[in-house]
Design a protein around this motif. Sequence first.
Motif, PDB file in Angstrom:
ATOM      1  N   ILE A 157       0.846  -1.056   0.170  1.00  0.00           N
ATOM      2  CA  ILE A 157       0.059  -0.236  -0.112  1.00  0.00           C
ATOM      3  C   ILE A 157       0.840   1.242   0.113  1.00  0.00           C
ATOM      4  CG2 ILE A 157      -1.715   1.213   1.170  1.00  0.00           C
ATOM      5  CD1 ILE A 157      -2.465  -1.464   2.300  1.00  0.00           C
ATOM      6  N   TYR A 158       0.709   2.295  -0.910  1.00  0.00           N
ATOM      7  CA  TYR A 158       1.222   3.323  -1.013  1.00  0.00           C
ATOM      8  C   TYR A 158       0.635   4.589  -0.083  1.00  0.00           C
ATOM      9  CZ  TYR A 158       3.322   7.839  -2.787  1.00  0.00           C
ATOM     10  OH  TYR A 158       3.863   9.018  -2.890  1.00  0.00           O
ATOM     11  N   PHE A 159       1.251   5.293   0.508  1.00  0.00           N
ATOM     12  CA  PHE A 159       0.568   6.347   1.485  1.00  0.00           C
ATOM     13  C   PHE A 159       0.831   7.870   0.930  1.00  0.00           C
ATOM     14  CE2 PHE A 159      -0.029   2.705   4.049  1.00  0.00           C
ATOM     15  CZ  PHE A 159      -1.133   2.918   4.724  1.00  0.00           C
ATOM     16  N   ARG A 160      -0.007   8.501   0.780  1.00  0.00           N
ATOM     17  CA  ARG A 160       0.002  10.039   0.323  1.00  0.00           C
ATOM     18  C   ARG A 160       0.001  10.917   2.086  1.00  0.00           C
ATOM     19  NH1 ARG A 160      -4.050  13.257  -3.468  1.00  0.00           N
ATOM     20  NH2 ARG A 160      -3.431  15.529  -2.997  1.00  0.00           N
ATOM     21  N   GLU A 161       1.160  11.178   2.293  1.00  0.00           N
ATOM     22  CA  GLU A 161       1.382  11.751   3.568  1.00  0.00           C
ATOM     23  C   GLU A 161       1.693  13.265   3.433  1.00  0.00           C
ATOM     24  OE1 GLU A 161       3.116  10.388   8.024  1.00  0.00           O
ATOM     25  OE2 GLU A 161       3.961   9.611   5.988  1.00  0.00           O
ATOM     26  N   ASN A 162       1.133  14.090   4.167  1.00  0.00           N
ATOM     27  CA  ASN A 162       1.224  15.519   3.993  1.00  0.00           C
ATOM     28  C   ASN A 162       2.415  15.907   4.973  1.00  0.00           C
ATOM     29  OD1 ASN A 162      -0.583  15.892   1.860  1.00  0.00           O
ATOM     30  ND2 ASN A 162      -1.976  16.552   3.330  1.00  0.00           N
ATOM     31  N   GLY A 163       3.432  15.207   4.786  1.00  0.00           N
ATOM     32  CA  GLY A 163       4.464  15.732   6.134  1.00  0.00           C
ATOM     33  C   GLY A 163       4.435  14.636   7.230  1.00  0.00           C
ATOM     34  N   PHE A 164       5.342  14.098   7.612  1.00  0.00           N
ATOM     35  CA  PHE A 164       5.372  13.166   8.833  1.00  0.00           C
ATOM     36  C   PHE A 164       4.313  13.498  10.061  1.00  0.00           C
ATOM     37  CE2 PHE A 164       6.859  11.135  12.751  1.00  0.00           C
ATOM     38  CZ  PHE A 164       6.929   9.876  12.749  1.00  0.00           C
ATOM     39  N   GLY A 165       3.387  12.608  10.169  1.00  0.00           N
ATOM     40  CA  GLY A 165       2.317  12.881  11.367  1.00  0.00           C
ATOM     41  C   GLY A 165       1.145  13.575  10.876  1.00  0.00           C
ATOM     42  N   MET A 166       1.170  14.021   9.583  1.00  0.00           N
ATOM     43  CA  MET A 166       0.158  14.717   9.132  1.00  0.00           C
ATOM     44  C   MET A 166      -0.956  14.078   8.540  1.00  0.00           C
ATOM     45  SD  MET A 166       1.056  17.874  10.154  1.00  0.00           S
ATOM     46  CE  MET A 166       1.617  17.246  11.407  1.00  0.00           C
ATOM     47  N   VAL A 167      -1.781  14.263   7.627  1.00  0.00           N
ATOM     48  CA  VAL A 167      -2.938  13.695   7.236  1.00  0.00           C
ATOM     49  C   VAL A 167      -2.319  12.567   6.211  1.00  0.00           C
ATOM     50  CG1 VAL A 167      -4.962  13.455   5.601  1.00  0.00           C
ATOM     51  CG2 VAL A 167      -4.634  15.549   7.273  1.00  0.00           C
ATOM     52  N   SER A 168      -2.824  11.494   6.331  1.00  0.00           N
ATOM     53  CA  SER A 168      -2.220  10.217   5.665  1.00  0.00           C
ATOM     54  C   SER A 168      -3.095   9.512   4.973  1.00  0.00           C
ATOM     55  CB  SER A 168      -1.225   9.369   6.633  1.00  0.00           C
ATOM     56  OG  SER A 168      -0.952   8.294   6.001  1.00  0.00           O
ATOM     57  N   SER A 169      -3.313   9.289   3.762  1.00  0.00           N
ATOM     58  CA  SER A 169      -4.222   8.566   3.209  1.00  0.00           C
ATOM     59  C   SER A 169      -3.622   7.505   2.047  1.00  0.00           C
ATOM     60  CB  SER A 169      -5.228   9.403   2.222  1.00  0.00           C
ATOM     61  OG  SER A 169      -4.354  10.358   1.400  1.00  0.00           O
ATOM     62  N   PRO A 170      -4.305   6.155   1.909  1.00  0.00           N
ATOM     63  CA  PRO A 170      -3.606   5.265   1.333  1.00  0.00           C
ATOM     64  C   PRO A 170      -4.186   4.986  -0.271  1.00  0.00           C
ATOM     65  CG  PRO A 170      -5.477   4.343   2.621  1.00  0.00           C
ATOM     66  CD  PRO A 170      -5.516   5.913   2.708  1.00  0.00           C
ATOM     67  N   SER A 171      -3.377   4.503  -1.048  1.00  0.00           N
ATOM     68  CA  SER A 171      -3.535   3.910  -2.180  1.00  0.00           C
ATOM     69  C   SER A 171      -3.467   2.519  -2.301  1.00  0.00           C
ATOM     70  CB  SER A 171      -2.755   4.825  -3.325  1.00  0.00           C
ATOM     71  OG  SER A 171      -3.059   4.119  -4.731  1.00  0.00           O
TER      72      SER A 171
END
Length: 610
Positions: free
Chosen positions: A73-87
């Motif tokens: 699974i790839y994660f689109r993360e707006n910086g460490f600890g920020m909003v994280s959504s999977p692909s």
Amino acid sequence: MKQIWLHIIFVVFLCTASAYAQLDSIQHLPEVMLTDSKLVQFSKGFKLEKLGDSLIKKNATSLTETLRYNTSIYFRENGFGMVSSPSFRGTNAAQTAVVWNGININSVFTGQTDFNTISPLNYSEITIRSGGGGVQYGSGAVGGSIHLNDAYSFQKIDTTQVGLRYGSFSTVGGNASTTQTWGDHYLNVGVDFISSENDYDYVGKNQKNTHGQFVRFKAKVNEARKLKRGVATWNSEYSYNDRNFSGSLNTKGKDAYKDVTTRNLWQLQQKVGVFNTKGSVAHLFERYNYFPDSEKAFNTGGKANTFIGAFQAEIFLQKKLRLNGKVEYTYVDAEGDNVGENSRKTLAAVVLMNHRLSEKFNYGINLRQEFLNDFDNPFLFSADAKYSVSKNYALRLNGSKNYRVPTFNDLYWYAGGNMDLQPETSYQMELGQEFSVGKLKADVAAYYISSEDLIKWVPGNGGLWQPINISKTRNYGIEAVLGYYLKFSKRHSLDFNANYSYTKAEDLEKEKQLIYVPFHKAAGTMEYSFNYFSVYVQGLFNGEAYTTTDNSESVDRYTVFNIGAQYTLPFNPNITFGGRLKNVFNVYYENVAYRPMPSRNLQIFLNFNI
């Protein structure tokens, strides 16, 4: 951040109280039973990956980190600890279901789960189910589903575990849990906490991550009681998150986000004649507040209450044919500054069947129909089969129709919501092969997903954005998982796990790769153990991922390595300590454009059983 000290005191209190529990030796839960038993019983032809405790503890900061290094699974993360959504297999975050003890917990507002708000240490078992799961788990289970399960057992258990963590960027964490059984009772109580200034350097940029502080607190209670002809269980979870949102290379962050969720599930399992019955009642609560300026009191927010009632009956005929029928009613009541006050009622009828035709071959057929929603409810189905050619080789095949319902934001957002939206629908197929040669195990799967009526926000009249059903996508690819364990002697062992995925996800209208879906992703961990000491190396490769719909811009590919070691005291095997060095070679990398991830950093930990 005002509640940080309250949470720290709570963790310390539980750790101190637990320190007086008695334990003669390290124990593990024997013959555990999952609250969501359907996950295994009706997924024979699907790919299931259960993450072991050792893998989870190596990447325990968040569920994002756990899955990034141990799955495809790839994660689109707006910086460490920020909003994280999977692909997941090239699908988006709202097409990935997160399932807690059999209940889909994706937000009714956004249709997705932020994986940085979930602690992987809070659950007995984490399992990844690849492929469509809409029949069993409802909306959003298109690319796959992540299952967070709690287990129970009535054998003698008396364990208390405590973990303390400290790391770079003023990161402090702790977790504690105790599990006790007496008579016909089972009780598990635990907490998990992490706080960080999160002020890491941007490698080679002479800049720091500012305004990225975060706090996460979790508490859980899991209880079970054995009855004369069944079991009564209660699963409860509380979560609090307080985050300042960091900026990017070009902007300074000043906004913040706070959210609280509670989940409660009561179940009564009873044997009635030849039927195993289960009645369930659940309540889910979510509340969020968004602060445009973290220094000011003004904020917008929303809250939602979800009530679920279900009854199911199952029969197992001649130890070959398993049939399960379920009726489930869901009522959602939500209100928010941007969506008003709205509700949703859903009645679902589900039929599941698994037939073990022989020792080598079994297959399943599953059906679902929903009612009462204010839009057309698609009829869902899935079929799966598994054939063991030999003890070392097996084939599996599955296909399904899945869907995603419009979220409350899609329908009711005050500046553009569209109440005429229809659910997204998708069809998927997968062919998988399982190999084993001695201690070597491998799984190779090829899949195809076709989706239509995808909900997409587009600019309308006057520049107002509005969601409409337009997009069609096609996803296909290959996934491979490899595991190898070698024990040289009683003292020496080598454990290796790796995964690789190739993903092609196309917007059929634009004939372009979907954004934030890399073609290639690979990860692996190699661990060597000698007596009481172990050391491991962990690697992650993410290929280039496009950041614009015309594929003109992208985030570069990168490779990151972590190393770690731990030591268990020979004179007291209840105490283990160690450390992890992350991003060993201090690589600059991004998961989202212009939002750098952490530089080289260190974490040390101390775990003990009491």
